[in-house]
Design a protein around this motif. Sequence first.
Motif, PDB file in Angstrom:
ATOM      1  N   UNK A   1       0.680  -1.187  -0.017  1.00  0.00           N
ATOM      2  CA  UNK A   1      -0.094  -0.038   0.042  1.00  0.00           C
ATOM      3  C   UNK A   1       0.755   1.416  -0.068  1.00  0.00           C
ATOM      4  N   UNK A   2       1.816   1.273   0.756  1.00  0.00           N
ATOM      5  CA  UNK A   2       2.812   2.190   0.935  1.00  0.00           C
ATOM      6  C   UNK A   2       3.670   2.741  -0.479  1.00  0.00           C
ATOM      7  N   UNK A   3       4.082   1.497  -0.970  1.00  0.00           N
ATOM      8  CA  UNK A   3       4.685   1.574  -2.063  1.00  0.00           C
ATOM      9  C   UNK A   3       3.676   2.197  -3.522  1.00  0.00           C
ATOM     10  N   UNK A   4       2.687   1.945  -3.611  1.00  0.00           N
ATOM     11  CA  UNK A   4       1.760   2.023  -4.495  1.00  0.00           C
ATOM     12  C   UNK A   4       0.808   3.364  -4.327  1.00  0.00           C
ATOM     13  N   UNK A   5       0.785   3.840  -2.962  1.00  0.00           N
ATOM     14  CA  UNK A   5      -0.042   4.955  -2.620  1.00  0.00           C
ATOM     15  C   UNK A   5       0.266   6.212  -3.742  1.00  0.00           C
ATOM     16  N   UNK A   6       1.346   6.596  -4.132  1.00  0.00           N
ATOM     17  CA  UNK A   6       1.529   7.598  -5.033  1.00  0.00           C
ATOM     18  C   UNK A   6       0.844   7.468  -6.440  1.00  0.00           C
ATOM     19  N   UNK A   7       1.050   6.089  -6.669  1.00  0.00           N
ATOM     20  CA  UNK A   7       0.433   6.028  -8.325  1.00  0.00           C
ATOM     21  C   UNK A   7      -1.267   5.895  -8.067  1.00  0.00           C
ATOM     22  N   UNK A   8      -1.690   5.361  -6.982  1.00  0.00           N
ATOM     23  CA  UNK A   8      -3.144   5.215  -6.909  1.00  0.00           C
ATOM     24  C   UNK A   8      -3.629   6.821  -6.449  1.00  0.00           C
ATOM     25  N   UNK A   9      -3.057   7.416  -5.720  1.00  0.00           N
ATOM     26  CA  UNK A   9      -3.200   8.834  -5.496  1.00  0.00           C
ATOM     27  C   UNK A   9      -3.308   9.819  -6.752  1.00  0.00           C
ATOM     28  N   UNK A  10      -2.282   9.517  -7.441  1.00  0.00           N
ATOM     29  CA  UNK A  10      -2.370  10.587  -8.811  1.00  0.00           C
ATOM     30  C   UNK A  10      -3.288  10.202  -9.711  1.00  0.00           C
TER      31      UNK A  10
ATOM     32  N   UNK B   1     -10.270   9.619  -0.987  1.00  0.00           N
ATOM     33  CA  UNK B   1      -9.770   8.891   0.043  1.00  0.00           C
ATOM     34  C   UNK B   1     -10.412   7.413   0.121  1.00  0.00           C
ATOM     35  N   UNK B   2     -11.475   7.727  -0.028  1.00  0.00           N
ATOM     36  CA  UNK B   2     -12.454   6.379  -0.046  1.00  0.00           C
ATOM     37  C   UNK B   2     -12.210   5.385  -1.173  1.00  0.00           C
ATOM     38  N   UNK B   3     -12.130   6.179  -2.271  1.00  0.00           N
ATOM     39  CA  UNK B   3     -11.767   5.328  -3.609  1.00  0.00           C
ATOM     40  C   UNK B   3     -10.453   4.779  -3.396  1.00  0.00           C
ATOM     41  N   UNK B   4      -9.492   5.476  -2.972  1.00  0.00           N
ATOM     42  CA  UNK B   4      -8.049   4.837  -2.789  1.00  0.00           C
ATOM     43  C   UNK B   4      -8.194   3.705  -1.971  1.00  0.00           C
ATOM     44  N   UNK B   5      -8.779   4.039  -0.642  1.00  0.00           N
ATOM     45  CA  UNK B   5      -8.713   2.658   0.060  1.00  0.00           C
ATOM     46  C   UNK B   5      -9.474   1.596  -0.566  1.00  0.00           C
TER      47      UNK B   5
ATOM     48  N   UNK C   1      -2.047  -2.809 -12.749  1.00  0.00           N
ATOM     49  CA  UNK C   1      -3.137  -3.617 -12.342  1.00  0.00           C
ATOM     50  C   UNK C   1      -3.732  -2.401 -11.181  1.00  0.00           C
ATOM     51  N   UNK C   2      -3.084  -1.940 -10.312  1.00  0.00           N
ATOM     52  CA  UNK C   2      -3.965  -0.873  -9.204  1.00  0.00           C
ATOM     53  C   UNK C   2      -4.355   0.241  -9.836  1.00  0.00           C
ATOM     54  N   UNK C   3      -3.476   0.878 -10.822  1.00  0.00           N
ATOM     55  CA  UNK C   3      -3.941   2.014 -11.617  1.00  0.00           C
ATOM     56  C   UNK C   3      -5.522   1.899 -12.458  1.00  0.00           C
ATOM     57  N   UNK C   4      -5.334   0.648 -13.059  1.00  0.00           N
ATOM     58  CA  UNK C   4      -6.413   0.098 -13.550  1.00  0.00           C
ATOM     59  C   UNK C   4      -7.772   0.146 -12.555  1.00  0.00           C
TER      60      UNK C   4
END
Lengths: 114, 184
Positions: free
Chosen positions: B26-35, B48-52, B74-77
């Motif tokens: 989660x920590x590693x890919x938080x930036x990609x998901x947050x962007x 925040x909710x969608x990120x979680x 995969x996560x960005x998708x």
Amino acid sequence: MIDLEDDRFGDGALARSLRNAAPHRFADGFVERVAARLRAQHSRVPSFDEVLQRQFLRIIPLAAAASLILGLYSWWGGRAISSSLIDAALRLPAVTIANAYTTDELFVMLGGSD
Amino acid sequence: MNDIPTDEELVARARLGDERAFALLVERYEPAVAATVIGMLGPGDDADDVGQETFIRFHRAIHDFRGDASLKTYLVHIAMNLSLNALKRRKRSLLRFVRGEDDDHPLEVPETRPGPDARVESLETRARVRRAVMQLPEHHRAVIVLRMFNGCSTRETAELLGVPEGTVLSRLSRAMKELEKKLS
């Protein structure tokens, strides 16, 4: 022809501004919030509907396999007296005008008469 | 010796129920998901909710993840799909009250809160750029978010959005022109 790897947008000032403006973090404590939600989901007791749905999905393949085996068994035994594949699978005798007025076929099927 | 665990190692450990391994992912890919999510929805509780939810979905499907695509892709998708769904929900609820709006534009542009990454460029410039991106039509914004915020290639962007590469380039070109106009 369009050059699909064209990267003319990647080097300008606007592209740099966009890259710099990209958000990188959610509000503080994001990892903990995800972990808490996961823990909450694990400790949640599943509802009756969910349990029923899960059991139903487990039973479907068994029910389908049993139906197939029974169908094949019926077809094998009834193929002599039935006119079609479906009739044979359901062990339905061929219906004709003649046997519609007699009970002999029925007795044969029930094994009551030779 | 390199002590940083690879994605494959962390995924394998998370599959066995290692919460720490999953937290590292989660920590590693938080930036990609947050962007992706903040780029599409703007900052706030909704994002925040969608990120979680993105990571919850990944956790639920972790046993099916085969690694055909990179974990980031995969996560960005997932994040992009959930963001687009959230935008639809947002529009539906707003359109109950507001009539005659253009469906392709956000009805409200949220103010951008500065994040903790505000070091290199001035906060004001970043805020202006983010606001301008939020004003783009949804399909143009998606291309900017993937291509510029997330650094995806044209091909990756096309695959993630399910459109031809030519479409990505034409949307990108139009979006960049529009942004230039808004920011000039």
